[in-house]
Write an enzyme that holds these catalytic residues in place. Structure first.
Site, PDB file in Angstrom:
ATOM      1  N   HIS A  65       0.886  -1.087   0.035  1.00  0.00           N
ATOM      2  CA  HIS A  65      -0.029  -0.088   0.008  1.00  0.00           C
ATOM      3  C   HIS A  65       0.910   1.350  -0.067  1.00  0.00           C
ATOM      4  O   HIS A  65       2.049   1.404   0.573  1.00  0.00           O
ATOM      5  CB  HIS A  65      -0.922   0.030   1.158  1.00  0.00           C
ATOM      6  CG  HIS A  65      -0.471   0.160   2.481  1.00  0.00           C
ATOM      7  ND1 HIS A  65      -0.169   1.159   3.087  1.00  0.00           N
ATOM      8  CD2 HIS A  65      -0.258  -0.985   3.392  1.00  0.00           C
ATOM      9  CE1 HIS A  65       0.255   0.987   4.386  1.00  0.00           C
ATOM     10  NE2 HIS A  65       0.570  -0.451   4.576  1.00  0.00           N
ATOM     11  N   GLU A 216      -5.054   1.152   3.039  1.00  0.00           N
ATOM     12  CA  GLU A 216      -4.855   0.230   3.910  1.00  0.00           C
ATOM     13  C   GLU A 216      -4.863   0.739   5.273  1.00  0.00           C
ATOM     14  O   GLU A 216      -5.263   0.064   6.443  1.00  0.00           O
ATOM     15  CB  GLU A 216      -3.564  -0.467   3.682  1.00  0.00           C
ATOM     16  CG  GLU A 216      -3.324  -1.748   4.439  1.00  0.00           C
ATOM     17  CD  GLU A 216      -2.654  -1.467   5.920  1.00  0.00           C
ATOM     18  OE1 GLU A 216      -2.398  -2.444   6.501  1.00  0.00           O
ATOM     19  OE2 GLU A 216      -2.319  -0.187   6.024  1.00  0.00           O
ATOM     20  N   GLU A 217      -4.421   1.927   5.741  1.00  0.00           N
ATOM     21  CA  GLU A 217      -3.928   2.631   6.918  1.00  0.00           C
ATOM     22  C   GLU A 217      -5.406   2.741   7.489  1.00  0.00           C
ATOM     23  O   GLU A 217      -5.504   2.940   8.957  1.00  0.00           O
ATOM     24  CB  GLU A 217      -3.327   3.908   6.950  1.00  0.00           C
ATOM     25  CG  GLU A 217      -1.778   3.781   6.510  1.00  0.00           C
ATOM     26  CD  GLU A 217      -1.193   2.572   7.433  1.00  0.00           C
ATOM     27  OE1 GLU A 217      -1.665   2.288   8.711  1.00  0.00           O
ATOM     28  OE2 GLU A 217       0.193   2.350   7.194  1.00  0.00           O
ATOM     29  N   ASP A 237       3.943  -6.202   3.591  1.00  0.00           N
ATOM     30  CA  ASP A 237       3.777  -5.142   4.378  1.00  0.00           C
ATOM     31  C   ASP A 237       4.978  -5.232   5.097  1.00  0.00           C
ATOM     32  O   ASP A 237       5.706  -6.105   5.266  1.00  0.00           O
ATOM     33  CB  ASP A 237       2.542  -5.126   5.041  1.00  0.00           C
ATOM     34  CG  ASP A 237       2.007  -3.734   5.473  1.00  0.00           C
ATOM     35  OD1 ASP A 237       2.673  -2.883   5.921  1.00  0.00           O
ATOM     36  OD2 ASP A 237       0.603  -3.483   5.420  1.00  0.00           O
TER      37      ASP A 237
END
Length: 339
Positions: A65, A216-217, A237
């Site tokens: 991401h 994603e966060e 990740d």
């Protein structure tokens, strides 16, 4: 490694908190075009690239991401400073004292600093004992403003994004230090992997898609856009480094379980076998406070296997640190596992 580190520095220099990612995805689309890799932007805003491969009915969806932590202006205060709401899990203790950029809706950029309210130790007798939360923090704008009206005249308004300075440095000993290595380090590695596939004319046994997600966060980056034929989602990740975990910054981490539950048993087992076969320096860990794009895909209802790997990163969601050896081991595992 030279290409990966160049891409990392370029990506980290582009502000991209969750919800403000068009500039960084424009950059990715341009890089894939240079590499000769077909890629497109999803409706949601992420980037999908097709690396090709033989078995299109058993394809692998490899995700990283490019969205980062950040903040948003929640109100302009009477003193001209900005109250903010965090975007993603950036802790107020980590944010304090950091240089920021305020990006207005009409394209203007202003500098500022995230500070405790009444931040002078020589004035504030309760400086040390004040618990850091965003209720007692503010963005001090680096413009001549001391009122709400003066700040509004700058074009700043509620809803503007506040982007934190990454402070990227790579030491002579190979340590990589920056905010937002989670997950721009992995994105740089996937660009490097794509370069390897194209320049070395590799045809993987399974079709491989890359997906650079942009939410994603905040929990839903990988919850959409999986192409037909994909049977496996592999998140690349950050690998967790800390007390109780085996992984160090020099290693590639294979996650067996995170806070959402265990990863697919066969995928984890096959990743371990590939790491052994490749001679990687690796660790297998359980992450206590973590969720990934692969988790989001299953939560969204996709019928896929899932896994998670990443270079070891210390001080996650703060001023993070990894090492070029961790990058090398992660790339080696990717090349061996994906074929």
């Amino acid at each position: 490694m030279e290409y990966v580190l160049e891409q990392l520095k370029n990506l980290l220099a582009i502000d991209s908190p969750s919800g403000y990612t068009k500039e960084v995805t424009d950059y990715l689309l341009n890089e894939f075009e240079k590499l000769g890799v077909p890629a497109y932007r999803t409706v949601k805003g992420g980037v999908i690239a097709d690396l090709g491969g033989e078995d299109a009915d058993n394809a692998v969806f490899v995700e990283s991401h490019v969205d980062t932590l950040g903040a948003m202006v929640s109100q302009i205060k009477s003193n001209g400073c900005l109250e903010i709401s965090p975007v993603g899990g950036i802790d107020a203790n980590s944010a304090e004292g950091e240089t920021v950029r305020i990006r207005t809706r009409d394209g203007r950029i202003y500098d500022g600093t995230c500070q405790l309210c009444n931040a002078s130790v020589h004035v504030n007798g309760k400086y040390a004992e004040t618990k850091r939360t965003y209720d007692v923090m503010e963005i001090v704008v680096d413009e001549k403003t001391s009122s709400k009206e003066e700040t509004e005249k700058l074009g700043i308004m509620t809803g503007d994004f506040v982007c934190f300075e990454p402070r990227t440095t790579i030491t002579k000993s190979g340590y990589i230090k920056s905010r937002f290595l989670d997950d721009k380090l992995s994105t740089a590695m996937l660009l490097g992997y794509a370069k390897h596939i194209k320049e070395d004319e590799v045809t993987p046994k399974r079709r491989i898609y890359l997906h650079m997600t942009v939410f994603e966060e905040v929990g839903h980056g990988g919850s959409a856009s999986i192409p037909d034929g994909v049977t496996e989602v592999l998140s690349v990740d950050m690998g967790c480094v800390g007390d109780g975990l085996a992984c160090k910054e020099h290693q590639v981490s294979i996650c067996a379980k995170d806070s959402k539950g265990p990863y697919n048993y066969d995928v984890v087992s096959n990743l371990i076998e590939a790491a052994k076969k490749a001679g990687c320096d690796f660790a297998v860990d359980v992450y206590p406070h973590y969720g990934s794009d692969a988790d989001a895909a299953l939560t969204a209802g996709y019928d896929v296997r899932h896994g998670l790997i990443g270079a070891g990163v210390y001080a996650s969601h703060g001023y993070e640190r990894s090492h070029v050896d961790g990058v090398k081991n992660t790339l080696l595992l990717l090349e061996t596992y994906l074929g």
